[in-house]
Design an enzyme around this catalytic site. Structure first.
Site, mmCIF file in Angstrom:
data_model
loop_
_atom_site.group_PDB
_atom_site.id
_atom_site.type_symbol
_atom_site.label_atom_id
_atom_site.label_comp_id
_atom_site.label_asym_id
_atom_site.label_seq_id
_atom_site.Cartn_x
_atom_site.Cartn_y
_atom_site.Cartn_z
ATOM 1 N N GLY A 297 0.921 -0.992 -0.012
ATOM 2 C CA GLY A 297 0.014 -0.109 -0.008
ATOM 3 C C GLY A 297 0.812 1.117 -0.065
ATOM 4 O O GLY A 297 0.414 2.132 -0.664
ATOM 5 N N ASN B 66 9.675 5.013 3.412
ATOM 6 C CA ASN B 66 11.060 5.586 3.290
ATOM 7 C C ASN B 66 11.339 6.891 3.801
ATOM 8 O O ASN B 66 10.596 7.840 3.591
ATOM 9 C CB ASN B 66 11.327 5.665 1.805
ATOM 10 C CG ASN B 66 11.100 4.685 0.968
ATOM 11 O OD1 ASN B 66 11.564 3.376 1.266
ATOM 12 N ND2 ASN B 66 10.133 4.620 0.037
ATOM 13 N N GLU C 209 2.191 5.891 7.569
ATOM 14 C CA GLU C 209 3.501 5.902 7.110
ATOM 15 C C GLU C 209 4.513 6.962 7.837
ATOM 16 O O GLU C 209 5.720 6.881 8.178
ATOM 17 C CB GLU C 209 3.677 6.095 5.574
ATOM 18 C CG GLU C 209 2.937 5.076 4.721
ATOM 19 C CD GLU C 209 3.368 3.802 5.095
ATOM 20 O OE1 GLU C 209 4.505 3.407 5.549
ATOM 21 O OE2 GLU C 209 2.552 2.764 5.277
#
Length: 880
Positions: free
Chosen positions: A284, A288, A321
């Site tokens: 998904g 990073n 994230e």
């Protein structure tokens, strides 16, 4: 066939030399789909050695003195590399030096290498997209987690080998040069042109970080930007002329950054944060550091075509994230055994963040129905695994990116958060992150910080949840009018306990609510022994009143009530009169459902209890009800009483809740009502409820004729309805909608809806469509899965997989997608014969990267078969 206990022999990289800083230069070629690379790595020599062992996979390292050597700058000396030995299985390259390196010396390893832009969405790979001019374009992007940086540059590709990185990207010459962007973790330091007129983009040096968090992207993109209140530049990169579709994600990202900065009391350590929508992407999203990559469908919002559920999902994904920027990036697990430190905490924090940003989402209610229950279902299998599990070879790492590391990890974090309180949790988080910034940790480091902050037995309690597979069921036995006897034992889906299972104990934070007050627990205990007694006080009378354990499903255990009359009162008042909170209502029925699957209760008792939900109008509760109806629709398909089951389910939905929710959205209706409507309509489409099927036909005809668009929230249901009654004419209309769709979300809706076809010739057509050029490799599995989840198509889907096994294996033998494909193909079968057939196939055609998913799915097939053997006659009697 091999089981998940048979581990591939594996050794981690030796630490004779370790990297300090990488200078990496990469130049992709968009015509040949290859890349050239060079790098200089500053090394620390820890022990005397004439060998350097590092990771390299599918790279060709130049073996010449000018391209490949070790320089000793202090001695003005060069040591040549005599030989390079590759170990394909271990994905390593061993450089044999002409002389030994001595501890304490400064050394620089120089390498030149080349590789192909990967086809399987891992490493440094190509992504295809269609530009605004209708022409096919390509970009070069990365996906390095867990062990794919080694496919882009030779490196010490293990989380503990942190270093800094100086990245230089060489951008291919393009006829649309002003739109070609080069991105990496850090801001651009300088840019110039080389002799071939290519742009050479150098980036600032990164902080100390692990290789799996390095990222770079080269391609044509637009962007929009803003700044967080703490001054961080935030950009969202999108396909050309779609920048406004990044507006929602941009707002969520900036606000999430601020939330985490304030919550952890630690600033975001980079000057910028980029989020980018990638056309071809396996997961998904990927966290990073400073350059977060997403599937388009997980980042882009088009108000005309994006559903409410997708918009909510995007907010959770962005928040997830960004939580990683601290949990995982700033502080990183030492080895993949501790993956849950990344994923479990990021998943818990995403809910905490989204609840702060969008309180109207009522997101914690959805946590119970989505995250909590999926974790419990998987973790009751014999082929589950502990949260902390030893892993070695890269193929094993992929297997634990599952509901245990993510969902169960999030559940035990929520349990701990509730146990120690928000203030102590914040203190512990700040202590943990500050103490270990730019370093690697193990689970015990987190427990130490939280225990220090809260002064509660965190380590003793939580070790029982991370080191052991599974979770307990607490059996409640009333002793007199106000005393409970609580007994814990491991809960297994097959209802059987091994000798090892019988010795397992957890530290279970048990709380009890009563009919007098369903919001505030009246008694609590940390249940650590096999059996303990809990006094409720003189104000409660268990002979007349009901109680419920585990209010709001805060702790990770199931409950079985020994006294039948107590449970009946719970159903009649707590459920029937809706005196319980929705989280408790769904928790109660799901526990009963799980007891039924495990043989502790029978299916007719389950459906009698489901009848108590005739007045239920809460989305989160219906999410669980929908799971149960879906499971039994699969199991009972083909039996002569299946139509009676469909009649039961249809009546349950239509007698009240669907009448209230209706087809058309109400002005300013609550968020959860908006989510409930498509859930109910989709279920009624599966049951072919005439009124809904008629509305779907009318809506589709208007949509195709462009008289009136189908609301985005209802498109999946409408497309499924049309697919279930497919004709050549309808097929052509659906294909036209698919081919003209510019938003990936719309294409995926159509692709998945096609799995509802029932005619054999169309089932074959859909499966062939799934592997055609019209469907991206990342989406193929969802088309095949939708056919496999259709009782009319599951056998054909399995046979199609067998016929095309080499294709599926070559596409998905690594990464997350293969395991998702395996589960969807297998889990809905229900006979011992099919379990044997599946076992036999994978014994001859093994794939170690799928092994755990294969074992879990075969176990589920056998559980299905056992359930039907026990309960078929009872179900037939109940429904008839």
């Amino acid at each position: 066939m091999a089981t998940t206990e048979n581990k591939t022999s594996f050794q981690r990289l030796p630490c004779l030399v370790t990297p300090i800083n990488y200078h990496i230069r990469l130049a992709p070629d968009f015509k040949k789909f290859t890349f050239e690379g060079s790098q200089s790595i500053d090394l620390k020599v820890n022990e005397s050695t004439a060998e350097i062992v590092l990771n390299s996979d599918k790279l060709t390292i130049e073996n010449g003195a000018d391209q490949c050597n070790v320089k000793l700058p202090n001695d003005n000396k060069t040591i040549n590399i005599k030989e390079i030995k590759y170990n394909v299985e271990e994905e390593t390259a061993t450089l044999i030096l002409a002389e030994k390196l001595v501890p304490g010396m400064n050394a620089i390893l120089n390498l030149e290498f080349s590789g192909e832009l990967d086809k399987n969405l891992t490493g440094f790979y190509k992504s295809r997209y269609i530009g605004p001019d209708g022409k096919e374009r390509f970009s070069a992007v990365t996906q390095f987690e867990p062990t794919y940086a080694r496919k882009a540059f030779p490196c010490w590709d293990e989380p503990a080998h942190k270093a800094t990185f100086d990245i230089t990207l060489v951008v291919p010459v393009s006829d649309n040069d002003d739109k070609m962007v080069a991105l990496s973790n850090m801001s651009v330091k300088e840019e110039n042109r080389d002799s071939q007129k290519r742009r050479v983009v150098k980036f600032d040096r990164t902080p100390i970080m692990s290789t799996y968090l390095v990222a770079f992207v080269i391609g044509e993109y637009d962007y929009i930007e803003t700044r967080s209140k703490h001054g961080v530049l935030v950009r969202v990169y999108t396909p050309l002329q779609k920048s406004e579709q990044g507006r929602f994600a941009l707002d969520v990202a900036a606000r999430s950054l601020d939330f985490y900065t304030d919550y952890f009391q630690i600033p975001f350590p980079l000057s910028k944060l980029d989020l980018i929508a990638i056309s071809d992407f396996s997961a998904g999203a990927m966290e990073n550091w400073g350059l977060v990559t997403y599937r388009e469908v997980c980042l882009l919002v088009d108000p005309s075509h994006t559903s409410t559920s997708r918009k909510q999902s995007i907010s959770l994904t962005v928040a997830h994230e960004l939580a990683h920027q601290w949990f995982g990036n700033l502080v990183t697990m030492e080895w993949w055994t501790h993956l849950w430190l990344n994923e479990g905490f990021a998943m818990f924090m995403e809910y905490l963040c989204v609840d702060h940003l969008f309180p109207d989402f009522m997101i914690w209610k959805q946590f119970v129905s989505d995250t909590f229950l999926s974790a419990m279902n998987l973790d009751s299998l014999a082929n589950s695994h502990p949260i902390e599990i030893p892993v070695g070879h890269p193929s094993e790492v992929e297997e634990i990116f599952d509901d245990i590391s993510y969902n169960k990890g999030a559940c035990i974090n929520r349990m701990l958060y509730h146990y120690i309180g928000d203030e102590n949790f914040r203190k512990g988080m700040k202590l943990y992150l500050s103490r270990h910034s730019y370093k690697n940790t193990q689970t015990e480091d987190l427990w130490n910080a939280l225990e220090e902050a809260s002064q509660k037995p965190v380590r003793r309690m939580m070790t029982t949840w991370t080191k052991q597979k599974g979770y307990p069921v607490v059996t409640v036995n009333c002793q007199g009018s106000n005393r409970l006897e609580l007994t814990q034992e491991k809960f297994n889906s097959d209802g059987q306990l091994s000798d090892a299972d019988k010795t397992m104990l957890w530290a279970v934070p048990v709380q009890v609510i009563t009919a007098k007050d369903v919001q505030k627990p009246q008694a609590e205990i940390l249940l650590e022994k096999r059996v303990e007694t809990l006094e409720l006080g003189s104000l409660i009378d268990l002979q007349k009143e009901w109680i419920k354990l585990n209010p709001f499903a805060m702790a990770t255990y199931r409950v079985q009530y020994q006294q039948e009359d107590l449970f009946i009162r719970l159903l009649e008042e707590g459920i029937g009169q809706q005196k319980l909170d929705p989280a408790d209502r769904l928790n109660l029925i799901n526990d009963l459902y799980s007891m039924t699957l495990a043989g502790r209760k029978s299916s007719d008792v389950l459906f009698q209890a489901i009848g108590s939900f005739r007045n239920e109008c809460e989305y989160s509760v219906w999410t669980v009800m929908n799971v149960i109806l879906s499971k039994y629709n699969q199991l009972l398909y083909g039996y002569d009483f299946h139509p009676k089951f469909v009649e039961f389910g249809t009546k349950l939905i239509t007698q009240k809740v669907f009448g209230e929710i209706g087809w058309d959205p109400k002005p300013s209706e609550p968020h959860l009502k908006t989510l409930l409507r498509p859930l109910l309509i989709n279920r009624l489409v599966t049951f072919e409820y005439p009124e809904v099927m008629k509305k779907c036909h009318e809506a589709f005809d208007d949509h195709v004729a462009k008289r009136k668009s189908i609301p985005a929230d209802l498109r999946s249901a409408v497309y499924r309805a049309m697919s279930s009654q497919i004709t050549d004419e309808i097929w052509e209309k659906i294909m036209k909608l698919h081919d003209e769709a510019e938003l990936q979300e719309e294409q995926m809706r159509i692709q998945s809806a096609l799995g509802s076809v029932k005619k054999p010739e169309f089932i074959e057509r859909v499966l062939k469509f799934a592997i055609s050029d019209k469907v991206r490799s990342q989406d193929t599995i969802f088309v095949v899965a939708s056919v496999a989840c259709n009782p009319s198509g599951r056998r054909t889907a399995w046979e199609f997989f067998i016929s095309n096994y080499e294709l599926f294996k070559s596409r998905y033998d690594v990464g997350f997608l293969g395991n998702a494909l395996i589960k969807s193909l297998i889990e809905n079968f229900q006979t011992e014969e099919m379990a044997h057939q599946i076992e036999d196939f994978f014994r001859v055609n093994p794939n170690k990267g799928w092994d755990r998913s294969i074992q879990q799915s075969i176990e589920t097939v056998r559980l299905n078969a056992a359930l039907m053997a026990r309960d078929t006659e009872k179900l037939a009697k109940f429904f008839q």
